[in-house]
Design a protein around this motif. Structure first.
Motif, mmCIF file in Angstrom:
data_model
loop_
_atom_site.group_PDB
_atom_site.id
_atom_site.type_symbol
_atom_site.label_atom_id
_atom_site.label_comp_id
_atom_site.label_asym_id
_atom_site.label_seq_id
_atom_site.Cartn_x
_atom_site.Cartn_y
_atom_site.Cartn_z
ATOM 1 N N ARG A 112 55.907 5.512 91.661
ATOM 2 C CA ARG A 112 54.991 5.063 92.723
ATOM 3 C C ARG A 112 54.703 6.223 93.664
ATOM 4 N N ASN A 144 69.334 -0.558 90.375
ATOM 5 C CA ASN A 144 68.096 -0.724 91.138
ATOM 6 C C ASN A 144 67.960 -2.148 91.672
ATOM 7 N N SER A 154 55.898 -4.296 96.327
ATOM 8 C CA SER A 154 56.270 -3.498 95.161
ATOM 9 C C SER A 154 57.335 -2.474 95.531
ATOM 10 N N ASP A 193 60.531 -0.454 93.223
ATOM 11 C CA ASP A 193 61.161 -0.347 91.903
ATOM 12 C C ASP A 193 62.658 -0.077 91.955
ATOM 13 N N MET A 214 59.332 -5.737 90.996
ATOM 14 C CA MET A 214 60.036 -4.547 90.518
ATOM 15 C C MET A 214 59.590 -4.257 89.087
ATOM 16 N N ALA A 215 58.966 -3.108 88.907
ATOM 17 C CA ALA A 215 58.586 -2.702 87.554
ATOM 18 C C ALA A 215 59.764 -1.970 86.921
ATOM 19 N N THR A 269 64.252 6.245 91.359
ATOM 20 C CA THR A 269 63.432 5.488 90.406
ATOM 21 C C THR A 269 62.071 5.170 90.999
ATOM 22 N N HIS A 270 62.049 4.656 92.217
ATOM 23 C CA HIS A 270 60.785 4.276 92.847
ATOM 24 C C HIS A 270 59.825 5.471 92.916
#
Length: 189
Positions: free
Chosen positions: A133, A178, A121, A123, A165-166, A128-129
């Motif tokens: 998270r 991203n 996982s 992102d 990737m959410a 952003t990540h």
């Protein structure tokens, strides 16, 4: 009951724990419930049901919470499903999805020896990540994840490591950047 026994199950997600060390903003696992670990007898019953369905090719996806928190079960079910699939003349692809925080050399060695595919996982870029998270303290996880992602790519090869990737609504405008960042890390899937 007969109607269930003749249906092909091509892919199964086996959620082996609801425990997780993160508190991701968009996670679908209810962290307010009592954490649980799947035991070996339940896992074996699920895999038997899966392998007894028609079809020669199967994909077992091991999920959580964070499945590395129940890694002892992964070590026990791997030889079980491999042997049972061989007995039934079926091919099984083994996959595990992790947030990569707990990923160690021991895990990577096990996954390499047992031909696992990993889904990690990430992102995208740090901003952003880390927005989503997070540890319970609110601290982001990007630096740890990227370090372990690079180790996984090196140890298992890019053909055996993918990124989950959410994309949150607030990050749609950053999606291309991203995604490009993930590709620049060495991913093709």
């Amino acid at each position: 009951m007969k109607i269930f026994l003749d249906k092909e199950i091509f892919e199964m997600k086996l959620t082996i724990t609801t425990n997780c060390i993160l508190r991701c903003q968009y996670c679908f696992v209810d962290k307010n419930q009592k954490p649980s670990l799947m035991d070996l007898s339940i896992a074996k019953r699920a895999m038997d049901f899966f392998l007894n369905s028609p079809g020669k090719e199967k994909i077992l996806k091991i999920y959580g919470g964070e499945p590395l928190l129940n890694f002892n079960l992964v070590k026990k079910i791997t030889p079980y499903i491999v042997e049972k699939a061989k007995e039934k003349n079926k091919k099984v692809v083994l996959s595990l999805c992790t947030n990569a925080i707990l990923l160690t050399d021991e895990h990577l060695n096990f996954f390499r020896k047992n031909f696992f595919q990993l889904a990690l996982s990430l992102d995208g870029k740090k901003e952003t990540h880390d927005k989503f998270r997070k540890f319970p303290s609110g601290e982001g996880t990007y630096e740890i994840v990227v370090k372990n992602v690079k180790k996984a790519l090196q140890e298992l090869g890019p053909e055996n490591v993918a990124i989950n990737m959410a994309i949150a609504p607030s990050e749609v405008e950053k999606m291309f950047d991203n995604f490009r960042h993930i590709l620049e890390l060495g991913f093709s899937t």
